[in-house]
Scaffold this motif. Structure first.
Motif, PDB file in Angstrom:
ATOM      1  N   ILE A  66       0.842  -1.207   0.000  1.00 12.61           N
ATOM      2  CA  ILE A  66       0.000   0.000   0.000  1.00 12.61           C
ATOM      3  C   ILE A  66       0.871   1.249   0.000  1.00 12.61           C
ATOM      4  O   ILE A  66       0.615   2.204  -0.742  1.00 12.61           O
ATOM      5  CB  ILE A  66      -0.973  -0.009   1.197  1.00 12.61           C
ATOM      6  N   ILE A  67       1.930   1.236   0.793  1.00 17.01           N
ATOM      7  CA  ILE A  67       2.843   2.387   0.842  1.00 17.01           C
ATOM      8  C   ILE A  67       3.488   2.614  -0.521  1.00 17.01           C
ATOM      9  O   ILE A  67       3.537   3.744  -1.021  1.00 17.01           O
ATOM     10  CB  ILE A  67       3.912   2.192   1.947  1.00 17.01           C
ATOM     11  N   ASN A  68       3.965   1.537  -1.155  1.00 12.41           N
ATOM     12  CA  ASN A  68       4.614   1.668  -2.464  1.00 12.41           C
ATOM     13  C   ASN A  68       3.655   2.181  -3.529  1.00 12.41           C
ATOM     14  O   ASN A  68       4.007   3.047  -4.328  1.00 12.41           O
ATOM     15  CB  ASN A  68       5.216   0.330  -2.907  1.00 12.41           C
ATOM     16  N   LYS A  84      -1.406   7.862  -6.835  1.00 10.31           N
ATOM     17  CA  LYS A  84      -2.299   7.265  -7.817  1.00 10.31           C
ATOM     18  C   LYS A  84      -1.931   5.793  -8.003  1.00 10.31           C
ATOM     19  O   LYS A  84      -0.867   5.347  -7.595  1.00 10.31           O
ATOM     20  CB  LYS A  84      -2.233   8.006  -9.152  1.00 10.31           C
ATOM     21  N   VAL A  85      -2.863   5.054  -8.607  1.00 11.84           N
ATOM     22  CA  VAL A  85      -2.633   3.652  -8.919  1.00 11.84           C
ATOM     23  C   VAL A  85      -2.336   3.563 -10.413  1.00 11.84           C
ATOM     24  O   VAL A  85      -3.227   3.782 -11.235  1.00 11.84           O
ATOM     25  CB  VAL A  85      -3.847   2.770  -8.551  1.00 11.84           C
ATOM     26  N   ASP A  86      -1.079   3.295 -10.746  1.00  8.96           N
ATOM     27  CA  ASP A  86      -0.678   3.185 -12.148  1.00  8.96           C
ATOM     28  C   ASP A  86      -1.131   1.859 -12.728  1.00  8.96           C
ATOM     29  O   ASP A  86      -1.394   0.901 -12.001  1.00  8.96           O
ATOM     30  CB  ASP A  86       0.856   3.298 -12.274  1.00  8.96           C
ATOM     31  N   ILE A  87      -1.199   1.795 -14.026  1.00 13.01           N
ATOM     32  CA  ILE A  87      -1.690   0.602 -14.708  1.00 13.01           C
ATOM     33  C   ILE A  87      -0.869  -0.637 -14.366  1.00 13.01           C
ATOM     34  O   ILE A  87      -1.413  -1.728 -14.222  1.00 13.01           O
ATOM     35  CB  ILE A  87      -1.784   0.826 -16.243  1.00 13.01           C
ATOM     36  N   GLU A  88       0.416  -0.473 -14.193  1.00 12.42           N
ATOM     37  CA  GLU A  88       1.266  -1.617 -13.830  1.00 12.42           C
ATOM     38  C   GLU A  88       1.099  -2.024 -12.362  1.00 12.42           C
ATOM     39  O   GLU A  88       1.559  -3.089 -11.958  1.00 12.42           O
ATOM     40  CB  GLU A  88       2.737  -1.353 -14.173  1.00 12.42           C
ATOM     41  N   GLU A  89       0.424  -1.202 -11.583  1.00 13.00           N
ATOM     42  CA  GLU A  89       0.168  -1.506 -10.171  1.00 13.00           C
ATOM     43  C   GLU A  89      -1.218  -2.112  -9.945  1.00 13.00           C
ATOM     44  O   GLU A  89      -1.539  -2.511  -8.821  1.00 13.00           O
ATOM     45  CB  GLU A  89       0.304  -0.232  -9.328  1.00 13.00           C
ATOM     46  N   LEU A  90      -2.044  -2.173 -10.980  1.00 13.34           N
ATOM     47  CA  LEU A  90      -3.431  -2.626 -10.827  1.00 13.34           C
ATOM     48  C   LEU A  90      -3.540  -4.045 -10.280  1.00 13.34           C
ATOM     49  O   LEU A  90      -4.366  -4.318  -9.412  1.00 13.34           O
ATOM     50  CB  LEU A  90      -4.187  -2.521 -12.158  1.00 13.34           C
ATOM     51  N   GLU A  91      -2.727  -4.952 -10.767  1.00 16.35           N
ATOM     52  CA  GLU A  91      -2.799  -6.347 -10.307  1.00 16.35           C
ATOM     53  C   GLU A  91      -2.443  -6.453  -8.822  1.00 16.35           C
ATOM     54  O   GLU A  91      -3.140  -7.117  -8.053  1.00 16.35           O
ATOM     55  CB  GLU A  91      -1.864  -7.221 -11.147  1.00 16.35           C
ATOM     56  N   GLU A  92      -1.396  -5.760  -8.424  1.00 16.28           N
ATOM     57  CA  GLU A  92      -0.994  -5.758  -7.017  1.00 16.28           C
ATOM     58  C   GLU A  92      -2.062  -5.081  -6.148  1.00 16.28           C
ATOM     59  O   GLU A  92      -2.378  -5.548  -5.058  1.00 16.28           O
ATOM     60  CB  GLU A  92       0.347  -5.044  -6.854  1.00 16.28           C
ATOM     61  N   PHE A  93      -2.643  -4.004  -6.672  1.00 19.83           N
ATOM     62  CA  PHE A  93      -3.693  -3.299  -5.938  1.00 19.83           C
ATOM     63  C   PHE A  93      -4.922  -4.188  -5.761  1.00 19.83           C
ATOM     64  O   PHE A  93      -5.525  -4.218  -4.684  1.00 19.83           O
ATOM     65  CB  PHE A  93      -4.059  -1.999  -6.663  1.00 19.83           C
ATOM     66  N   GLN A  94      -5.292  -4.931  -6.800  1.00 16.45           N
ATOM     67  CA  GLN A  94      -6.434  -5.853  -6.695  1.00 16.45           C
ATOM     68  C   GLN A  94      -6.147  -6.938  -5.658  1.00 16.45           C
ATOM     69  O   GLN A  94      -7.031  -7.331  -4.899  1.00 16.45           O
ATOM     70  CB  GLN A  94      -6.767  -6.486  -8.049  1.00 16.45           C
ATOM     71  N   ALA A  95      -4.916  -7.422  -5.598  1.00 15.62           N
ATOM     72  CA  ALA A  95      -4.538  -8.421  -4.589  1.00 15.62           C
ATOM     73  C   ALA A  95      -4.680  -7.839  -3.181  1.00 15.62           C
ATOM     74  O   ALA A  95      -5.129  -8.530  -2.253  1.00 15.62           O
ATOM     75  CB  ALA A  95      -3.108  -8.909  -4.834  1.00 15.62           C
ATOM     76  N   ILE A  96      -4.328  -6.569  -3.026  1.00 21.22           N
ATOM     77  CA  ILE A  96      -4.493  -5.892  -1.733  1.00 21.22           C
ATOM     78  C   ILE A  96      -5.976  -5.839  -1.368  1.00 21.22           C
ATOM     79  O   ILE A  96      -6.363  -6.168  -0.235  1.00 21.22           O
ATOM     80  CB  ILE A  96      -3.898  -4.464  -1.777  1.00 21.22           C
ATOM     81  N   LEU A  97      -6.809  -5.434  -2.325  1.00 17.53           N
ATOM     82  CA  LEU A  97      -8.250  -5.363  -2.060  1.00 17.53           C
ATOM     83  C   LEU A  97      -8.820  -6.733  -1.707  1.00 17.53           C
ATOM     84  O   LEU A  97      -9.654  -6.843  -0.792  1.00 17.53           O
ATOM     85  CB  LEU A  97      -8.986  -4.790  -3.275  1.00 17.53           C
ATOM     86  N   ASN A  98      -8.376  -7.780  -2.382  1.00 14.31           N
ATOM     87  CA  ASN A  98      -8.839  -9.138  -2.067  1.00 14.31           C
ATOM     88  C   ASN A  98      -8.429  -9.547  -0.667  1.00 14.31           C
ATOM     89  O   ASN A  98      -9.227 -10.147   0.076  1.00 14.31           O
ATOM     90  CB  ASN A  98      -8.307 -10.137  -3.094  1.00 14.31           C
ATOM     91  N   SER A  99      -7.206  -9.235  -0.279  1.00 13.74           N
ATOM     92  CA  SER A  99      -6.737  -9.564   1.076  1.00 13.74           C
ATOM     93  C   SER A  99      -7.527  -8.809   2.133  1.00 13.74           C
ATOM     94  O   SER A  99      -7.894  -9.371   3.171  1.00 13.74           O
ATOM     95  CB  SER A  99      -5.251  -9.248   1.222  1.00 13.74           C
TER      96      SER A  99
END
Length: 161
Positions: free
Chosen positions: A115-117, A123-138
């Protein structure tokens, strides 16, 4: 109380059946309908899955049967808004719920770092979307496990007034 065959998988019937183990008022639909103030025929139709209960009826059943999961799962499954915003939960044993909570919290430091990174540039960059979705799932797993534990506590721990 003899287990009904037609209603045996209905959550409202199961809650009444479990309540009857400690309160004989719930052994029959007749006495249950008197306690709840719900017509016996309507209660039968609810337990057979022929009609959906009104929210007020779910509140009554949850209170009298000591089944708080009925209200939560009604909102997450039967309410159109709740279906969009809530996930139904299953109450299991305390030890199983505790392990689920601990398991979902196990990676909290990794989540924190991610989350910090991701949020460093605001903002959430396009290359960060997969990691961000994993955060939301967790986070959803943590939330659901916490809700299940909260419902277990409501059901099993007598509140001091």
């Amino acid at each position: 109380m003899k287990k009904a065959t037609k209603a045996s998988d209905n959550k409202y019937y199961i809650a009444r059946y479990n309540a009857a183990k400690t309160n004989s008022d719930f052994e029959s639909r007749e006495t249950t309908s008197e306690v709840l103030g719900i017509d016996r025929t309507r209660l039968a139709r609810i337990e057979l899955g022929n009609v959906e209960p009104y929210p007020e009826e779910v509140l009554l059943m949850a209170k009298h049967y000591n089944a708080p999961e009925l209200t939560y799962n009604f909102c997450s499954n039967d309410c159109p808004i709740g279906r969009l915003t809530m996930k139904s939960v299953e109450i299991s044993s305390f030890d199983r719920l505790s392990l689920k909570i601990l398991g979902s919290l196990n990676d909290i430091e990794e989540l924190r770092g991610s989350i910090i990174n991701i949020s460093a540039d605001g903002k959430v960059d396009i290359e960060e979307l997969e990691e961000f979705q994993a955060i939301l799932n967790s986070l959803e797993d943590i939330s659901n496990n916490a809700k299940a534990l909260q419902l277990w506590a409501m059901k099993n721990i007598q509140q001091q007034n």
